[in-house]
Design an enzyme around this catalytic site. Structure first.
Site, PDB file in Angstrom:
ATOM      1  N   SER A 266      74.204  -8.737 -36.535  1.00 30.90           N
ATOM      2  CA  SER A 266      73.258  -9.675 -37.130  1.00 30.90           C
ATOM      3  C   SER A 266      71.879  -9.036 -37.223  1.00 30.90           C
ATOM      4  CB  SER A 266      73.186 -10.947 -36.294  1.00 30.90           C
ATOM      5  OG  SER A 266      72.344 -10.719 -35.189  1.00 30.90           O
ATOM      6  N   LYS A 267      71.017  -9.733 -37.922  1.00 31.87           N
ATOM      7  CA  LYS A 267      69.659  -9.208 -38.109  1.00 31.87           C
ATOM      8  C   LYS A 267      68.957  -9.058 -36.764  1.00 31.87           C
ATOM      9  CE  LYS A 267      69.303 -10.806 -42.776  1.00 31.87           C
ATOM     10  NZ  LYS A 267      68.570 -11.399 -43.852  1.00 31.87           N
ATOM     11  N   ARG A 268      69.323  -9.885 -35.814  1.00 31.03           N
ATOM     12  CA  ARG A 268      68.630  -9.859 -34.526  1.00 31.03           C
ATOM     13  C   ARG A 268      69.107  -8.744 -33.587  1.00 31.03           C
ATOM     14  NH1 ARG A 268      70.257 -14.893 -33.484  1.00 31.03           N
ATOM     15  NH2 ARG A 268      70.627 -15.118 -35.689  1.00 31.03           N
ATOM     16  N   ASP A 269      70.332  -8.227 -33.832  1.00 33.31           N
ATOM     17  CA  ASP A 269      70.867  -7.193 -32.940  1.00 33.31           C
ATOM     18  C   ASP A 269      69.965  -5.971 -32.871  1.00 33.31           C
ATOM     19  OD1 ASP A 269      73.156  -8.524 -32.111  1.00 33.31           O
ATOM     20  OD2 ASP A 269      74.173  -8.051 -33.994  1.00 33.31           O
TER      21      ASP A 269
END
Ligand code: GLU
Length: 510
Positions: A266-269
């Site tokens: 995900s974008k947050r990883d």
């Protein structure tokens, strides 16, 4: 179908920066088209105005250009099937939605957002989920339930409505996905009546996507796995619009998985684990938050592309390094795997190291000079080139040339305390003074000569090698790092070498 020119499209929505998974989708589309002499089209799917993010389109185009995935047609490029922004095609879609209402494949629905919300809540209270479709539509506020006159009255009164697809009941929709094989969805079990046309006069993704793929003569839809559940609706739309003959073939690409743990990357990883998930740096226009980009982190586009190609595809042999050109020659959807591929940030670095090492010293010097300029360092080309040649092998990135070689350009003013403690003895300054005297007499300032002069001197003195080499290195670079000591002396030049040793003698205190 077989003699149609291959045409594929990459169809991102400009809702934010392009994720690396999106770049991989673009890459596989590009490779598939180019291998067969086909066209690669960029279409901007901006029908959802609530999610529109300014600058996202520019970002997408810049990312593709950086990667060398240049579209044959698209916004700002042109082509015979434009416009390539759906918002500019707005006027085309309504007629198709109306055509579907007339042929009985779609209907008007007047339910307000509040009404639907309360139905949803009611269902939730009974531990059920509300779905607008086969089981419920006959009881709702739409042209199936209402009489023709009632419908007309509502339309004439200017009431808001959407157009929904009328999902046929209990039908198995089967399609061959080029990656997954035969896929079947049962309409009653898994599909609801999706909105095709919204009350704001815009089509939804489903309608616009199918209409445009048809009008743009797309032959293959290659996209992420998250769109697989939409495939049966799209297949039915082709049928309903009478376009079955030229319906594109579908291929749904496997997910890119997190480096550790479960689920999709995900974008947050990236923030959590410290690697970029975006091709280019992105500044959020609302919050001003900056997300890292591969380009700005010092990755070469070749490395980024090579790494992405290997996420979900393999050549069927052990080869791992491929240029975009080579990939274009050998890529095939048959070698795309069905299961998700785990992303490994270390592997990304490894790919970059390969391309870094392949670059000539001259190319790297050019890139390194930009870094030096940013640091406010002035150096001759000759010195910069020599330093790059010396430390290149230890590096993965241009920025590492600085991390590994900054001391060639900046004299140390502080010294690593651990090394000082361990290596700087009572008699070190005295001994180093003798080295200064020795080096002052050397005229041919080459690493070889220095080494020779030094060895002869050390043999005579019978001093332990470490007792001199370590403090000398500390004086020249500030710590326990760097290549061969005499190479360092040579690259620093005589004057600078002597100045640094003298400075250390004066300034290093236990
Ligand atoms: N606009 C969709 C997206 O953002 C396109 C999906 C498709 O390729 O059909 O991914």
């Amino acid at each position: 179908m077989s003699d149609r020119k291959i045409r594929v499209r990459f169809a991102p929505s400009p809702t934010g920066p392009l994720h690396m998974g999106g770049v991989r989708t673009a890459l596989f589309n590009y490779l598939f088209a180019k291998k067969q002499g086909g066209d690669f089209i960029l279409r901007i799917e901006d029908t959802d105005q609530t999610r529109y993010v300014p600058r996202a389109e520019k970002y997408i185009i810049e990312s593709l250009n950086w990667c060398g995935l240049n579209p044959d047609e698209g916004p700002g490029i042109g082509g015979n099937f434009g416009p390539y922004r759906q918002s500019e095609r707005k006027a085309m879609y309504k007629a198709y939605a109306e055509q579907l209402v007339e042929s009985g494949w779609a209907y008007y629905a007047f339910d307000t957002a509040e009404e639907i919300d309360s139905l949803r809540k009611e269902a939730e209270a009974n531990k059920e989920t509300f779905s607008y479709g086969i089981a419920t539509r006959e009881e709702l506020n739409n042209s199936i339930k209402l009489s023709e006159t009632e419908v007309q009255q509502k339309i004439d009164a200017g009431e808001n409505y959407v157009i929904r697809f009328k999902m046929p009941a209990n039908e198995d929709v089967t399609e061959i996905d080029l990656i997954r094989g035969r896929v079947t969805f049962n309409t009653t079990k898994s599909l609801d009546d999706k909105v095709l046309f919204k009350s704001d006069g815009m089509p939804t993704y489903h309608l616009a996507n199918v209409v445009d793929d048809h009008l743009m003569e797309i032959t293959h839809v290659i996209r992420g796995e998250e769109w697989l559940p939409s495939m049966p609706l799209h297949v039915l739309l082709y049928r309903a619009l009478g376009w079955e003959e030229t319906q594109p073939k579908f291929a749904h690409l496997p997910l890119i998985l997190k480096p550790v743990g479960k689920g999709k990357l995900s974008k947050r990883d990236g923030d959590k684990l410290g690697f970029p998930v975006f091709p280019l740096e992105w500044t959020d226009p609302k919050t001003g938050d900056v997300s890292k980009g591969y380009r700005e982190e010092g990755y070469f586009a070749e490395a980024f592309i090579n790494m992405l190609a290997m996420l979900g595809w393999n050549p069927g042999n052990e080869q791992e390094f491929f240029s975009l050109d080579e990939l274009t020659k050998i890529f095939s959807l048959e070698r795309v795997v069905k299961s998700g591929s785990r992303f490994d940030p270390e592997k990304a670095k490894w790919f970059n190291k390969h391309y870094f090492q392949q670059k000539s010293v001259e190319e790297l010097t050019k890139l390194f000079k930009v870094v030096l300029a940013e640091k406010g360092v002035e150096a001759t080309d000759e010195k910069t080139t020599a330093v790059v040649a010396e430390i290149k092998e230890r590096c993965h990135f241009v920025s590492e040339l600085w991390e590994q070689g900054y001391y060639f350009f900046k004299a140390p003013t502080e010294y690593d305390t651990k090394t000082v403690k361990k290596r700087w003895k009572e008699d070190t300054p005295e001994k180093l003074r003798e080295i200064v005297a020795l080096f002052s007499s050397v005229n041919n300032w080459s690493a070889e000569t220095l080494k020779e002069v030094f060895s002869v001197f050390m043999n005579e003195k019978e001093w332990g090698f470490g007792a001199i080499m370590n403090p000398l290195r500390l004086s020249l670079v500030g710590g326990n790092l760097g290549p061969d000591l005499f190479v360092i002396c040579h690259l620093l030049g005589k004057e600078e070498t002597l100045a640094r040793i003298n400075f250390a003698i004066e300034n290093i205190k236990k």
